[in-house]
Write an enzyme that holds these catalytic residues in place. Structure first.
Site, PDB file in Angstrom:
ATOM      1  N   TYR A  58      -0.057  24.097  31.447  1.00 39.06           N
ATOM      2  CA  TYR A  58       0.509  25.440  31.251  1.00 39.06           C
ATOM      3  C   TYR A  58       1.932  25.329  30.741  1.00 39.06           C
ATOM      4  O   TYR A  58       2.263  24.409  29.999  1.00 39.06           O
ATOM      5  CB  TYR A  58       0.440  26.269  32.547  1.00 39.06           C
ATOM      6  CG  TYR A  58      -0.946  26.399  33.105  1.00 39.06           C
ATOM      7  CD1 TYR A  58      -1.951  27.042  32.369  1.00 39.06           C
ATOM      8  CD2 TYR A  58      -1.280  25.899  34.362  1.00 39.06           C
ATOM      9  CE1 TYR A  58      -3.235  27.176  32.890  1.00 39.06           C
ATOM     10  CE2 TYR A  58      -2.557  26.040  34.888  1.00 39.06           C
ATOM     11  CZ  TYR A  58      -3.524  26.675  34.137  1.00 39.06           C
ATOM     12  OH  TYR A  58      -4.785  26.805  34.641  1.00 39.06           O
ATOM     13  N   TYR A 105     -17.872  31.021  27.703  1.00 43.24           N
ATOM     14  CA  TYR A 105     -16.541  30.616  28.186  1.00 43.24           C
ATOM     15  C   TYR A 105     -16.408  30.867  29.695  1.00 43.24           C
ATOM     16  O   TYR A 105     -15.978  29.992  30.458  1.00 43.24           O
ATOM     17  CB  TYR A 105     -15.445  31.362  27.404  1.00 43.24           C
ATOM     18  CG  TYR A 105     -14.073  31.168  28.002  1.00 43.24           C
ATOM     19  CD1 TYR A 105     -13.385  29.967  27.831  1.00 43.24           C
ATOM     20  CD2 TYR A 105     -13.491  32.166  28.779  1.00 43.24           C
ATOM     21  CE1 TYR A 105     -12.142  29.775  28.413  1.00 43.24           C
ATOM     22  CE2 TYR A 105     -12.240  31.981  29.363  1.00 43.24           C
ATOM     23  CZ  TYR A 105     -11.576  30.781  29.188  1.00 43.24           C
ATOM     24  OH  TYR A 105     -10.352  30.586  29.771  1.00 43.24           O
ATOM     25  N   SER A 120      -9.801  26.152  33.785  1.00 37.04           N
ATOM     26  CA  SER A 120      -9.236  25.634  32.531  1.00 37.04           C
ATOM     27  C   SER A 120      -9.451  24.146  32.314  1.00 37.04           C
ATOM     28  O   SER A 120      -9.213  23.656  31.211  1.00 37.04           O
ATOM     29  CB  SER A 120      -7.737  25.905  32.492  1.00 37.04           C
ATOM     30  OG  SER A 120      -7.496  27.166  31.955  1.00 37.04           O
ATOM     31  N   LYS A 127     -11.438  23.067  29.418  1.00 35.67           N
ATOM     32  CA  LYS A 127     -10.988  23.252  28.028  1.00 35.67           C
ATOM     33  C   LYS A 127     -10.874  21.962  27.209  1.00 35.67           C
ATOM     34  O   LYS A 127     -11.307  21.940  26.056  1.00 35.67           O
ATOM     35  CB  LYS A 127      -9.662  24.027  28.014  1.00 35.67           C
ATOM     36  CG  LYS A 127      -9.822  25.479  28.476  1.00 35.67           C
ATOM     37  CD  LYS A 127      -8.466  26.165  28.625  1.00 35.67           C
ATOM     38  CE  LYS A 127      -8.597  27.610  29.094  1.00 35.67           C
ATOM     39  NZ  LYS A 127      -7.290  28.208  29.396  1.00 35.67           N
ATOM     40  N   VAL A 144      -6.840  27.184  37.381  1.00 34.57           N
ATOM     41  CA  VAL A 144      -6.361  28.150  38.375  1.00 34.57           C
ATOM     42  C   VAL A 144      -7.098  28.089  39.719  1.00 34.57           C
ATOM     43  O   VAL A 144      -6.674  28.729  40.672  1.00 34.57           O
ATOM     44  CB  VAL A 144      -6.411  29.614  37.851  1.00 34.57           C
ATOM     45  CG1 VAL A 144      -5.347  29.851  36.812  1.00 34.57           C
ATOM     46  CG2 VAL A 144      -7.786  29.981  37.349  1.00 34.57           C
TER      47      VAL A 144
HETATM   48  N1  GLU Z   1     -11.270  31.408  33.665  1.00 36.99           N
HETATM   49  C1  GLU Z   1      -9.854  31.439  33.726  1.00 36.99           C
HETATM   50  C2  GLU Z   1      -9.289  32.436  32.725  1.00 36.99           C
HETATM   51  O1  GLU Z   1      -9.666  32.411  31.613  1.00 36.99           O
HETATM   52  C3  GLU Z   1      -9.293  30.069  33.486  1.00 36.99           C
HETATM   53  C4  GLU Z   1      -7.811  30.057  33.600  1.00 36.99           C
HETATM   54  C5  GLU Z   1      -7.215  28.753  34.004  1.00 36.99           C
HETATM   55  O2  GLU Z   1      -7.761  27.983  34.783  1.00 36.99           O
HETATM   56  O3  GLU Z   1      -6.099  28.526  33.515  1.00 36.99           O
HETATM   57  O4  GLU Z   1      -8.485  33.252  33.053  1.00 36.99           O
END
Ligand code: GLU
Length: 321
Positions: A243, A191, A66, A69, A261
């Protein structure tokens, strides 16, 4: 012997203290992530002038997940302008899990680009503009932010592509509401690939320092992101980056940040420093358990909180350095 720098002493002390913290567990919902060594632990700080302080495991590659992002959001803002991006994705914290299947009432937009609905929308927007070149474009910019060519962990990419049913469901929900274009599957591949970009803790601190330095890499001097999009990237990290802990993080740490994550945390002290921690054991909210503790304490000790009366802006580091 020269005296140890205050920042170096601070991170070494924190590393020592939190090495014994074994709370949380490594993410396994993407099977390949489960192979991470739970003991790995690195802390790295890069200043906006390019000085580096680090300790622990700062050379072990892990995937961005994430943390990609905010960067893709910045690229979309640059490609389309914020009004056009705002038609597709909001900037409100959702208060829900990163992978929640929900859209805002009325507009059917994802709440913000830090949760999966929003991040997949942003990547689909980029895909609508750059097509097959989207990933290369994105990788180039992230590499420029790190100051070296980054690569993809193909095993993690394949692992998520094979098992990412929830994200696939999200992409199709977005397609149903007309939020993304018809090549939703292709956008989803981009993605998954952006999430599988490999960085080290040092890279991550450098990328954070690039943001802290108004989008300019502190050592190469490359202007990687324009200043307006940096402002928006930092703002969304501040409100939505951690989060469902984002509010508490803003309260306790008080700087823009993003976690992933795989166990990375990237924090930006505007005009001053980039901070990164890597430790793959996650707490119940999906944030690195050690990473949170280190940042909370570092912020308190150095007065990094944006609203701390001890935060003197960029003059602070000049005094310390
Ligand atoms: N590739 C992970 C997902 O989309 C990223 C999630 C994350 O790091 O929060 O579930």
């Amino acid at each position: 012997m020269t005296e140890q720098h205050e920042l170096q002493a601070a991170i070494e002390g924190l590393h020592l203290r939190y090495q014994s913290l074994t709370d949380g567990s490594v993410a396994t919902y993407i099977p390949e992530l489960g192979k991470a060594d739970p003991e790995d632990f690195g802390i790295s700080i890069v200043t906006a002038e390019g000085r580096v302080f680090e300790t622990g495991e700062c050379r072990r590659p892990f995937t961005l997940q994430s943390i990609s992002k905010p960067f893709t959001f910045g690229l979309a803002l640059e490609a389309f302008g914020d009004e056009r991006v705002a038609r597709h994705v909001g900037v409100e914290p959702s208060g829900d899990a990163f992978n929640a299947i929900e859209l805002q009432d009325g507009t059917n937009r994802p709440y913000n680009p830090m949760i999966n609905t929003g991040a997949i929308t942003v990547t689909a927007l980029l895909h609508a503009r750059y097509g097959d070149e989207t990933f290369d474009h994105l990788l180039d910019r992230l590499s420029a932010a790190a100051g070296r060519p980054l690569e993809v962990d193909e095993a993690v990419f394949e692992s998520e592509r094979r098992t990412g049913h929830r994200n696939r469901a999200i992409a199709h929900l977005l397609l149903n509401f007309g939020v993304v274009h018809e090549e939703a599957e292709r956008a989803l591949d981009v993605y998954f690939r952006q999430c599988a970009i490999l960085v080290t803790c040092s890279d991550l601190a450098t990328m954070a320092a690039t943001l802290a330095n108004m989008g300019r890499h502190p050592l190469t001097g490359t202007q990687v992101f324009d200043v307006t999009s940096v402002k928006h990237m930092l703002a969304i990290m501040f409100t939505c980056g951690m989060y469902d802990y984002s509010g508490e993080w803003a309260y306790r740490v008080g700087v823009p940040a993003k976690s992933g994550v795989s166990g990375g945390v990237m924090a930006v002290v505007n005009r001053q420093i980039g901070i990164a921690t890597y430790s793959p054991r996650l707490d119940t909210r999906g944030n690195s358990a050690r990473g949170i503790e280190v940042c909370v304490e570092l912020a308190a000790r150095l007065g990094l909180h944006a609203f701390d009366c001890l935060n003197f802006g960029s003059s602070f580091l000049k005094v310390v350095l």
